[in-house]
Design a protein around this motif. Structure first.
Motif, PDB file in Angstrom:
ATOM      1  N   SER A 155     -29.642   5.002  23.584  1.00 42.36           N
ATOM      2  CA  SER A 155     -30.728   4.016  23.617  1.00 42.36           C
ATOM      3  C   SER A 155     -32.067   4.719  23.788  1.00 42.36           C
ATOM      4  O   SER A 155     -32.152   5.767  24.445  1.00 42.36           O
ATOM      5  CB  SER A 155     -30.513   3.022  24.759  1.00 42.36           C
ATOM      6  OG  SER A 155     -30.816   3.627  25.980  1.00 42.36           O
ATOM      7  N   THR A 207     -35.939   3.707  24.920  1.00 43.88           N
ATOM      8  CA  THR A 207     -36.665   2.603  25.528  1.00 43.88           C
ATOM      9  C   THR A 207     -38.055   3.048  25.899  1.00 43.88           C
ATOM     10  O   THR A 207     -38.244   4.123  26.451  1.00 43.88           O
ATOM     11  CB  THR A 207     -35.930   2.118  26.791  1.00 43.88           C
ATOM     12  OG1 THR A 207     -34.594   1.845  26.440  1.00 43.88           O
ATOM     13  CG2 THR A 207     -36.584   0.885  27.356  1.00 43.88           C
ATOM     14  N   SER A 231     -31.134  -0.979  29.509  1.00 47.12           N
ATOM     15  CA  SER A 231     -31.325   0.435  29.167  1.00 47.12           C
ATOM     16  C   SER A 231     -32.441   0.993  30.034  1.00 47.12           C
ATOM     17  O   SER A 231     -33.348   0.272  30.414  1.00 47.12           O
ATOM     18  CB  SER A 231     -31.682   0.577  27.687  1.00 47.12           C
ATOM     19  OG  SER A 231     -32.839  -0.164  27.416  1.00 47.12           O
ATOM     20  N   GLU A 260     -31.392   7.526  26.629  1.00 46.66           N
ATOM     21  CA  GLU A 260     -30.135   7.634  27.363  1.00 46.66           C
ATOM     22  C   GLU A 260     -29.030   7.862  26.347  1.00 46.66           C
ATOM     23  O   GLU A 260     -29.009   7.235  25.289  1.00 46.66           O
ATOM     24  CB  GLU A 260     -29.865   6.336  28.129  1.00 46.66           C
ATOM     25  CG  GLU A 260     -28.605   6.383  28.971  1.00 46.66           C
ATOM     26  CD  GLU A 260     -28.107   4.998  29.343  1.00 46.66           C
ATOM     27  OE1 GLU A 260     -28.078   4.115  28.469  1.00 46.66           O
ATOM     28  OE2 GLU A 260     -27.740   4.800  30.508  1.00 46.66           O
ATOM     29  N   THR A 275     -29.832  11.514  30.530  1.00 49.10           N
ATOM     30  CA  THR A 275     -31.029  10.719  30.242  1.00 49.10           C
ATOM     31  C   THR A 275     -32.218  11.656  30.114  1.00 49.10           C
ATOM     32  O   THR A 275     -32.266  12.723  30.732  1.00 49.10           O
ATOM     33  CB  THR A 275     -31.361   9.716  31.359  1.00 49.10           C
ATOM     34  OG1 THR A 275     -31.398  10.417  32.595  1.00 49.10           O
ATOM     35  CG2 THR A 275     -30.380   8.591  31.416  1.00 49.10           C
ATOM     36  N   SER A 328     -37.043  -1.584  23.237  1.00 46.08           N
ATOM     37  CA  SER A 328     -35.839  -0.796  23.436  1.00 46.08           C
ATOM     38  C   SER A 328     -34.974  -0.902  22.197  1.00 46.08           C
ATOM     39  O   SER A 328     -34.755  -1.992  21.672  1.00 46.08           O
ATOM     40  CB  SER A 328     -35.070  -1.331  24.644  1.00 46.08           C
ATOM     41  OG  SER A 328     -33.792  -0.771  24.663  1.00 46.08           O
ATOM     42  N   ALA A 347     -31.229   0.578  20.399  1.00 45.57           N
ATOM     43  CA  ALA A 347     -30.008   1.265  20.795  1.00 45.57           C
ATOM     44  C   ALA A 347     -29.012   1.262  19.660  1.00 45.57           C
ATOM     45  O   ALA A 347     -29.081   0.445  18.742  1.00 45.57           O
ATOM     46  CB  ALA A 347     -29.410   0.587  22.024  1.00 45.57           C
TER      47      ALA A 347
END
Lengths: 558, 591
Positions: free
Chosen positions: A74, A76, A92, A97, A161, A203, A205
């Motif tokens: 993801s 964000t 998220s 991540e 992350t 965000s 993903a």
């Protein structure tokens, strides 16, 4: 072209697209896109697959080359404001991540992980290549596989992350290219970067996992879910009605569904006002749907884009909503985190977890991954709720190794009803080597978000039948119990200042110290260790003779 | 060093230093003072310049339009303040919420160690209200603070009005990359202390506060606004913070740059800058400005609400609106535009402010003296102590000096210091019972009593000494005392140059030449002298009696600053400077 023999069953591909719009209590508006591509094939047995229809080839190759079982990534920009906005459909953390479950046939997991991050970095135009051993952890409990298969040996899991990653157009374009229709038709037409990045939260993903085809799970297929969540700020001073339309949000209207999609729908959350007192939706629809989302039964107006009638006479759909914003709501579970203390030597990380349920307590799993340069003093770990010590029932702690791996702290904590649980741990800030500082050391160093995963008691009975036809946004996290639902909350990342040398100084310091040492040391050493006496210079020849004569005469020498 | 390894030259040098010791010391002292006075002379100082690239190259356009409306809000605030008899918490929360901020409150209470007679408070209870403007697409890692105190009476209503006006205007802008916290703090510094301690979850002074609910990550910079009139003639920049800490010079540069750009008169220490540096009056004006800064910095107390931020490594300054009789006026819209510009520049920061100086003196807003230029003035004064120590060492060199003999006066004078530090607050109740004085007077008078009693002590203590009465005895003591003072002043000057310099200026000549027959001044005299000088510099001379009252209140304020905010001047004087001074006092009463 050879006609495909009809006896060989065609691999079934399926594509669905969906947009959920939810007016938020704060007056903002939340739009969540979900695109699901299902692909009936089997990588697990090592089959070489060279034919791709709807599934993007770039990702298919990644899955087969690196023996990936599940992949979640993801990007964000911004922080989800749980207190104002409630729960997102898919949480998220700020930044990037990535978590991946590898198949148990992989022998060198770390090597594969390294290669995979580099490949993904290229696919998504992101700095995922900065993922290395110093920010990768193997959570033991927080990240379970979401698809089928029961490999739970966390040796095959990697989680990382990058809280500093900035998400922008260059990440959106490759993401859009993975869609079967690209951004040419269907809901993806709305994804224009100039509007998407003019928002409060953005965000995007990609989730890849194996799922069952049917309820008996005879055949499996790969599911690729692409989600994009965006919150638009509609702040207007005063308490008047807020107005929103597709065109206002995305500067586009819809004219058709993606021709490849088997389903293409827009859901508008009208739960808060089923009587239509505060909401006005136009064009109106009589198609209503109910779904269980995050422990709550919600009502939606549904617009089916595959039906020509949805677009009306003007052949374009521009949804319009007017509503009134109201007070803040209190989400059942939310969390925040901050650094306490002052000075550049020590500090304390505080994590606050709020359980706002009036009478139920529930357990949460807290995952903290802290970089090595904040040296955690794990003996100072305290967990308190309501002023009392709250002993975690499970603690998994992996200490850091300098420059090799981060701290990993996982805890299972029971949150009492209607309480705040505070987790504190002290740390010392390490002094880095001078080449290890970033180009902007005075900005500070990031610590990624903590992850809080929990089974939250639900208000209504949840639907555990996962194969029934239901909207995409409500079916991501598998639901095993009727009385609770799974929820994940991310805290804000931290920005911590480390002791930083003045980088204009080293040159001066080196020059000065070298001079002082060179000039001062030798002479001072001499002064301290030797005793000095005056030595008479040897007299000249005439004087010596004179002295001999004087000696003989018995008079003192010259 | 070659000079020293040659015994002949060494002997010559030493004899020169001992023979001419007194004249060299006098020359050093005069050179030190002259150097210091020269710092204010404009050709010797540097022009300020913006070091931070992120704030320098790009100019921003200021468009804040709503000054009049902000003043209206200020009047509304004032009405609600009167009605509530203090902070109108509910009104503020509602107003901030309607402007689209996330609003939170914090309650705090504090019982002062003794009543503060200047501000008439003892039990302090209050509420801070703050609203956070969340930057779009920012992960809550960085924040800026704009604060305005909610003062009693009619003060600062306009500041709150401008703050709320800016909040409304900022909310509709899209360019914010850092969260902006709008804070209205009650009970000025006490409220600010509570808020900062709550934000950073520390407790250094034993205050009670309720934990904060919302945060914005690490605070990068803060401005505090004080505005008590609808129009102002000039804006004054206050930099001096707790313990003499100063914000990064770039913050002052930023303020100055925007004042120049927008055309607002700006002052520091309430003094405009003048262009006639070559005239006597121009020079003395610069000296006055610089001396005021030195005195304020030496006092170690925060001179505005910003002063407490500096402990947390947050660059902060107070901007004060001054309304005098000058013709040229600036309205609230212009002030709003100035603040908008400053915040937009601070918003552009990629790193904390760190490029420019942290140690400086300002003879005017456009010129500054950096640490490299002012330290020699102190160095020359400290050199005197070292020369005297060398002289004494050589005099003592032939018979080995018994250093242990000075242990007794050292211990006794430090115990007196501890008494001076602890007794005033602990004995106030007893004092109030037995004497007809208020608590504050009791504390101050106890302090003075302990101080004077300490001065009388040497009459008795030196009987305990082994080397009593001998010539060498007092020389050993003086050697130790002189070195002690040199180290003490050196360390003080590194942390707070002004304090170190003022102490050195008054203590060094006496310390250098004290013998058993010579009289001397004391740190208390330094304070008294400073009080009068400060008033003189502010062009508000006082009579001796008023000065004495002021002197007493300064002592009580010093003790309060220590108790409330953790100012270190009082413990420094009581625990270190005063005992050191008693050692010299011992020498005076040697015979």
């Amino acid at each position: 072209m050879m006609p495909v023999p009809s006896s060989v069953p065609q691999p079934k591909d399926d594509f669905q697209e969906e947009l959920v719009i939810r007016p938020l209590h704060s007056g903002d508006i939340y739009a969540s896109f979900q695109f699901r591509t299902l692909w009936e094939t089997d990588f697990m047995r090592g089959n070489k697959v060279s034919h791709y229809r709807l599934f993007p080839k770039s990702l298919g190759q990644v899955i087969s080359k690196f023996s990936v079982r599940e992949l979640h990534i993801s990007f964000t920009q911004g922080y989800w404001r749980t207190m104002q906005w409630g729960q997102p459909f898919l949480p998220s953390p700020p930044g990037a991540e990535l978590w991946v479950w590898f198949q148990d046939s992989v022998t060198d997991v770390d090597g594969t992980w390294k290669e995979l991050t580099n490949v993904l970095s290229g696919i998504f135009c992101a700095s995922l290549n900065f993922i290395d051993s110093t920010n990768t952890v193997q959570p033991s409990a927080s990240f379970k596989p979401l698809g089928i298969g029961n490999v739970t040996d966390h040796r095959f899991l990697r989680y990382a992350t990058l809280p500093r990653e900035i998400v922008c157009t260059e990440n959106l374009t490759p993401w859009k290219k993975l869609l079967p229709c690209g951004s040419k038709a269907g809901l993806a037409v709305l994804l224009k970067s100039e509007k998407l990045f003019h928002s409060s939260f953005h965000s995007q993903a990609v989730h890849i996992r194996p799922v069952c085809q049917d309820w008996q799970c005879k055949t499996t297929s790969w599911e690729l879910r692409q989600t994009l969540n965006v919150v638009f700020d509609l702040h207007t001073p005063g308490q008047g009605k807020l107005e929103w339309s597709l065109f206002k949000m995305f500067s586009r209207t819809l004219t058709e569904a993606c021709p490849l999609a088997s389903s293409s729908k827009i859901y508008i959350d009208i739960t808060d006002d089923p009587q239509g007192e505060q909401f006005e939706v136009s064009p109106a629809t009589h198609l209503l749907s109910q779904a269980m989302v995050l422990g709550d039964r919600r009502t939606f107006s549904v617009y089916d884009l595959t039906q020509q009638i949805t677009f009306g006479t003007v052949r374009s759909l521009n949804l319009l909503i007017r509503w009134k914003s109201r007070d803040m709501l209190r989400p059942l579970l939310h969390a925040e985190r901050y650094v306490a203390g002052y000075g550049l030597q020590t500090g304390e990380i505080h994590t606050l977890m709020y359980n706002n349920h009036p009478y139920r307590s529930f357990p949460v799993l807290l995952l903290d991954s802290v970089p090595w340069y904040l040296r955690l003093y794990i003996h100072t770990l305290t967990v308190t709720s309501k002023g009392k010590d709250n002993k975690p029932s499970y603690i998994h702690y992996q200490p850091s190794k300098d420059r090799v791996r981060p701290h990993l702290l996982e805890m299972l904590v029971q949150l009492p009803p209607n309480s705040v649980t505070e987790v504190t741990v002290q740390f010392e800030r390490a002094l880095l080597k001078w080449t290890e500082y970033t180009p902007d050391p005075n900005h500070g160093f990031y610590v990624g978000s903590s992850v809080i995963s929990s089974l939250v008691p639900s208000i209504v009975a949840m639907d555990t039948n996962s194969t029934r036809e239901q909207p995409l946004f409500s079916s991501f996290f598998p639901c095993k119990e009727e009385s609770s639902y799974f929820m994940r909350v991310y805290t804000e990342p931290l920005l911590v200042n480390l002791p930083t040398p003045d980088f204009s100084m080293p040159y001066n310091v080196i020059c000065l110290t070298c001079t002082v040492v060179a000039v001062g040391y030798g002479s001072l050493y001499n002064l301290l260790t030797r005793s000095f006496q005056i030595e008479e210079p040897s007299p000249g020849l005439a004087k010596r003779i004179a002295n001999i004569i004087r000696k003989m005469r018995g008079v003192p020498p010259l | 060093m070659g000079l020293l390894s040659d015994p002949n030259r060494r002997r010559a040098l030493i004899s020169l230093l001992t023979r001419l010791n007194a004249p060299i010391c006098v020359v050093c002292y005069m050179a030190g003072v002259a150097w210091f006075m020269g710092l204010a002379f404009e050709p010797f100082t540097l022009r300020t310049y913006m070091s931070e690239n992120a704030m320098g190259s790009t100019m921003v356009e200021e468009r804040f339009p709503a000054g009049e409306r902000a003043l209206g809000t200020g009047r509304e605030f004032s009405a609600h303040k009167k009605k509530a008899g203090g902070m109108p918490v509910d009104w503020l929360v509602k107003t901030m919420q309607s402007r689209g901020l996330e609003v939170f409150t914090q309650r705090f209470s504090r019982r002062l160690p003794f009543p503060d007679e200047d501000k008439e408070r003892y039990m302090v209870k209050g509420t801070n209200v703050y609203g956070i403007l969340r930057a779009p697409r920012a992960p809550r890692t960085e924040a800026l603070v704009l604060s305005a105190p909610c003062s009693p009476g009619d003060d600062n209503n306009q500041a709150v009005g401008v703050l709320l006006g800016l909040a409304q205007y900022f909310r509709n802008q899209v360019f914010w990359a850092k969260d902006i916290i709008f804070l209205v703090n009650e009970h000025d510094l006490i409220g600010m202390q509570a808020w900062l301690e709550g934000y950073h979850h520390t407790n250094t002074t034993g205050m009670d506060w309720s934990p904060l609910q919302g945060r914005g990550g690490s605070i990068q910079a803060a401005l505090s606004l004080e505005l008590s009139s609808d129009v102002v003639t000039s804006l004054d920049l206050v930099l001096e913070g707790l313990n003499g800490q100063l914000p990064n010079l770039d913050l002052a540069n930023l303020f100055y740059a925007f004042c120049q750009k927008i055309g607002v008169l700006c002052t520091t220490q309430g003094k405009l800058q003048r262009n006639d540096w070559d005239s006597v009056s121009g020079y003395s004006h610069a000296v006055q400005t610089m001396m005021l800064m030195v005195m304020k910095q030496a006092s170690g107390r925060p001179w505005g609400d910003h002063g407490l931020f500096l402990r947390y490594h947050i660059e902060a300054a107070t901007i004060k609106g001054i309304n005098s009789f000058r013709q040229y006026k600036t309205d609230a819209t212009t002030i709003g535009r100035l603040l908008e510009g400053m915040y937009r520049k601070l918003n552009n920061l990629l790193e904390r402010l760190h490029q420019s100086y942290f140690f400086y003196l300002m003879p005017s807003l456009s010129h500054f003296v950096s640490i490299g230029y002012y330290m020699p003035a102190f160095g020359l004064l400290a050199l005197i102590l070292l020369l005297r120590a060398l002289d004494l060492w050589i005099q003592l060199a032939t018979p080995p000096p018994g250093v242990l003999s000075v242990l007794t006066p050292l211990v006794i004078s430090h115990l007196t210091g501890v008494a001076l530090y602890t007794l005033p607050i602990h004995f106030q109740e007893i004092a109030v019972e037995h004497f007809p004085v208020s608590e504050t007077e009791a504390v101050v008078l106890t302090a003075i009593a302990v101080y004077t009693a300490g001065l009388a002590l040497p009459h008795n203590t030196h009987r305990l000494l082994t080397g009593r009465g001998t010539e060498n005895g007092w020389k050993v003591l003086k050697l130790v005392a002189v070195l002690y003072l040199a180290v003490l002043l050196g360390c003080t000057a590194l942390i707070n140059f002004s304090l170190g310099f003022i102490l050195a200026l008054t203590l060094v000549p006496v310390a250098a030449f004290v013998t058993p027959d010579l009289c001397s001044a004391t740190p208390a005299c330094t304070l008294l002298f400073s009080v009068f000088l400060f008033q003189e510099l502010q062009e508000m001379p006082v009579s001796f009696l008023d000065g004495w009252m002021l002197y007493l209140s300064v002592i009580s304020q010093g003790i309060l600053d220590h108790a409330l905010y953790g100012s270190l001047v009082y413990p420094l004087v009581a625990l270190l400077v005063y005992p050191c001074w008693l050692l010299f006092w011992n020498i005076l009463f040697w015979k």
